[in-house]
Design a protein around this motif. Structure first.
Motif, mmCIF file in Angstrom:
data_model
loop_
_atom_site.group_PDB
_atom_site.id
_atom_site.type_symbol
_atom_site.label_atom_id
_atom_site.label_comp_id
_atom_site.label_asym_id
_atom_site.label_seq_id
_atom_site.Cartn_x
_atom_site.Cartn_y
_atom_site.Cartn_z
ATOM 1 N N ARG A 250 0.825 -1.209 0.000
ATOM 2 C CA ARG A 250 0.000 0.000 0.000
ATOM 3 C C ARG A 250 0.860 1.260 0.000
ATOM 4 O O ARG A 250 0.488 2.272 -0.589
ATOM 5 C CB ARG A 250 -0.995 -0.006 1.156
ATOM 6 N N LEU A 251 2.038 1.223 0.633
ATOM 7 C CA LEU A 251 2.946 2.362 0.571
ATOM 8 C C LEU A 251 3.432 2.600 -0.856
ATOM 9 O O LEU A 251 3.520 3.749 -1.314
ATOM 10 C CB LEU A 251 4.142 2.137 1.493
ATOM 11 N N LYS A 252 3.726 1.536 -1.566
ATOM 12 C CA LYS A 252 4.158 1.662 -2.963
ATOM 13 C C LYS A 252 3.042 2.263 -3.810
ATOM 14 O O LYS A 252 3.288 3.101 -4.685
ATOM 15 C CB LYS A 252 4.578 0.306 -3.514
ATOM 16 N N PHE A 253 1.809 1.832 -3.560
ATOM 17 C CA PHE A 253 0.680 2.375 -4.301
ATOM 18 C C PHE A 253 0.572 3.883 -4.073
ATOM 19 O O PHE A 253 0.444 4.665 -5.025
ATOM 20 C CB PHE A 253 -0.614 1.678 -3.872
ATOM 21 N N VAL A 254 0.604 4.298 -2.826
ATOM 22 C CA VAL A 254 0.497 5.723 -2.506
ATOM 23 C C VAL A 254 1.659 6.495 -3.116
ATOM 24 O O VAL A 254 1.475 7.548 -3.752
ATOM 25 C CB VAL A 254 0.450 5.940 -0.985
ATOM 26 N N ARG A 255 2.869 5.985 -2.944
ATOM 27 C CA ARG A 255 4.057 6.661 -3.478
ATOM 28 C C ARG A 255 3.961 6.851 -4.983
ATOM 29 O O ARG A 255 4.164 7.958 -5.505
ATOM 30 C CB ARG A 255 5.307 5.859 -3.138
ATOM 31 N N GLY B 254 1.036 4.612 13.417
ATOM 32 C CA GLY B 254 1.926 5.409 12.583
ATOM 33 C C GLY B 254 2.665 4.630 11.511
ATOM 34 O O GLY B 254 3.662 5.120 10.973
ATOM 35 N N LEU B 255 2.170 3.445 11.141
ATOM 36 C CA LEU B 255 2.883 2.610 10.174
ATOM 37 C C LEU B 255 2.930 3.217 8.777
ATOM 38 O O LEU B 255 3.826 2.897 7.987
ATOM 39 C CB LEU B 255 2.241 1.214 10.093
ATOM 40 N N ILE B 256 1.978 4.083 8.455
ATOM 41 C CA ILE B 256 2.010 4.789 7.175
ATOM 42 C C ILE B 256 2.578 6.194 7.349
ATOM 43 O O ILE B 256 3.340 6.676 6.517
ATOM 44 C CB ILE B 256 0.604 4.853 6.550
ATOM 45 N N ALA B 257 2.225 6.848 8.442
ATOM 46 C CA ALA B 257 2.656 8.227 8.662
ATOM 47 C C ALA B 257 4.181 8.364 8.635
ATOM 48 O O ALA B 257 4.713 9.318 8.044
ATOM 49 C CB ALA B 257 2.092 8.738 9.990
ATOM 50 N N GLU B 258 4.881 7.435 9.255
ATOM 51 C CA GLU B 258 6.340 7.561 9.328
ATOM 52 C C GLU B 258 7.013 7.458 7.958
ATOM 53 O O GLU B 258 7.825 8.327 7.602
ATOM 54 C CB GLU B 258 6.913 6.544 10.312
ATOM 55 N N PRO B 259 6.737 6.428 7.155
ATOM 56 C CA PRO B 259 7.381 6.404 5.836
ATOM 57 C C PRO B 259 6.955 7.558 4.945
ATOM 58 O O PRO B 259 7.741 8.041 4.123
ATOM 59 C CB PRO B 259 6.967 5.049 5.242
ATOM 60 N N MET B 260 5.727 8.050 5.100
ATOM 61 C CA MET B 260 5.322 9.218 4.319
ATOM 62 C C MET B 260 6.154 10.441 4.705
ATOM 63 O O MET B 260 6.534 11.234 3.853
ATOM 64 C CB MET B 260 3.842 9.495 4.551
ATOM 65 N N ARG B 261 6.439 10.592 5.978
ATOM 66 C CA ARG B 261 7.296 11.709 6.414
ATOM 67 C C ARG B 261 8.697 11.548 5.855
ATOM 68 O O ARG B 261 9.335 12.528 5.426
ATOM 69 C CB ARG B 261 7.333 11.790 7.953
ATOM 70 N N ARG B 262 9.213 10.330 5.853
ATOM 71 C CA ARG B 262 10.552 10.098 5.315
ATOM 72 C C ARG B 262 10.618 10.415 3.831
ATOM 73 O O ARG B 262 11.684 10.770 3.311
ATOM 74 C CB ARG B 262 10.977 8.650 5.571
ATOM 75 N N VAL C 14 -4.748 13.126 1.043
ATOM 76 C CA VAL C 14 -5.556 12.634 2.161
ATOM 77 C C VAL C 14 -5.589 11.111 2.065
ATOM 78 O O VAL C 14 -5.945 10.549 1.023
ATOM 79 C CB VAL C 14 -6.995 13.190 2.105
ATOM 80 N N LEU C 15 -5.180 10.447 3.136
ATOM 81 C CA LEU C 15 -5.181 8.992 3.181
ATOM 82 C C LEU C 15 -6.144 8.513 4.259
ATOM 83 O O LEU C 15 -6.144 9.045 5.373
ATOM 84 C CB LEU C 15 -3.786 8.443 3.504
ATOM 85 N N THR C 16 -6.927 7.507 3.934
ATOM 86 C CA THR C 16 -7.685 6.791 4.961
ATOM 87 C C THR C 16 -7.655 5.311 4.572
ATOM 88 O O THR C 16 -8.341 4.863 3.667
ATOM 89 C CB THR C 16 -9.116 7.339 5.126
ATOM 90 N N MET C 17 -6.803 4.578 5.248
ATOM 91 C CA MET C 17 -6.441 3.220 4.844
ATOM 92 C C MET C 17 -6.987 2.186 5.827
ATOM 93 O O MET C 17 -6.586 2.161 6.995
ATOM 94 C CB MET C 17 -4.915 3.093 4.761
ATOM 95 N N GLU C 18 -7.904 1.334 5.322
ATOM 96 C CA GLU C 18 -8.525 0.305 6.150
ATOM 97 C C GLU C 18 -9.180 0.903 7.393
ATOM 98 O O GLU C 18 -9.022 0.405 8.507
ATOM 99 C CB GLU C 18 -7.505 -0.773 6.566
ATOM 100 N N VAL C 19 -9.902 1.987 7.204
ATOM 101 C CA VAL C 19 -10.571 2.677 8.299
ATOM 102 C C VAL C 19 -12.077 2.736 8.086
ATOM 103 O O VAL C 19 -12.857 2.513 9.018
ATOM 104 C CB VAL C 19 -10.019 4.121 8.465
#
Length: 272
Positions: free
Chosen positions: A64-69, A99-107, A157-162
């Protein structure tokens, strides 16, 4: 697939700085499902344990991170091979958990705001961000509170599995869409209410494979892509998808594919 830790200079986390619309750090709003919030709060301390109850999410996260990126890079014309390719862009992660998505997005360079209805989840997320030196604005809040407080708008704006865990999914996703900046995008990830979704996304995942604790999901709250699309009717958005995410049991790996029968994503872009 996330950017390396040295893509940004370590900074003091800004969880208590910057935008602060709330007198108290407490989530309130009609989207909250108290039972689901309590369930995730009880496991909050284990978000970052790759062998704990969120182990399946750790395996799921790279896809999912790859998809967003990749979608964000295409949309904003950024080169993912550069250091911090999304510098100068803002992102909000709605229902951020630990924070499993928030942290890599910040990086990757985004200025990140992340919120969750569980104050326990936010406590875990803040502590972990501080440990690794990432400045992420974390809030125990609902999307309704953010909209009411005039937060944003945000480029992403992300809302993942929510959305499958909230009390009123249509009101929730419409509120999320109001935080999209003109020309920005929103990505929604959820589970499909199909027979396959019931058998594999609910029964197998909870009772056979034990990927997640029993009772984590209510299949009746899964959404079909056309239902999600209809919920955004009338908003100044262009909705695309669904985009499937499929599991390869032989390689124990998730990847984007054509199968939307279980997990899928939808993307919405706001008119500029």
């Amino acid at each position: 697939m996330s950017a390396s830790n040295d893509s940004l200079e370590p900074r003091k986390p800004q969880s208590e700085e910057g935008f602060s619309p709330f007198a108290t750090d407490r989530a309130e709003g009609p989207s909250i499902d108290p039972a689901d919030v309590a369930r995730f709060s009880a496991q909050a301390a284990e978000w970052w344990d790759p062998k704990g109850p969120f182990a399946p999410l750790h395996r799921f996260n790279p896809a999912r991170l790859k998809f967003v990126r990749d979608r964000a890079a295409e949309h904003f014309g950024r080169d993912v091979r550069t250091r911090a390719p999304f510098a100068g862009l803002s992102l909000i992660d709605i229902g951020c958990g630990g924070g499993l998505i928030a942290e890599p997005m910040r990086r990757m360079g985004f200025e990140v705001t992340a919120l969750d209805a569980s104050s326990e989840n936010i406590g875990t997320a803040r502590a972990h961000a501080e440990q690794v030196g990432l400045d992420i604005t974390y809030r125990a809040a609902t999307v309704e509170q953010m909209v009411e407080a005039g937060a944003g708008p945000f480029d992403v704006v992300l809302t993942m599995e929510v959305i499958e865990h909230v009390a009123d999914p249509e009101a929730f996703v419409r509120a999320c869409s109001k935080l999209i900046k003109p020309g920005g995008l929103m990505i929604v990830a959820t589970l499909n209410r199909t027979l396959k979704g019931l058998l594999l996304g609910k029964v197998a995942a909870e009772y056979v494979l034990r990927w997640v604790p029993a009772g984590t999901h209510d299949w009746r709250q899964f959404l079909k892509p056309e239902e999600l699309r209809a919920m955004l009717d009338g908003e100044p958005l262009t909705v695309t998808g669904p985009y499937g995410l499929a599991y390869d049991p032989l390689n124990d790996r998730w990847s984007e594919g054509d199968d939307v029968g279980i997990n899928y994503m939808m993307m919405a872009t706001r008119d500029a």
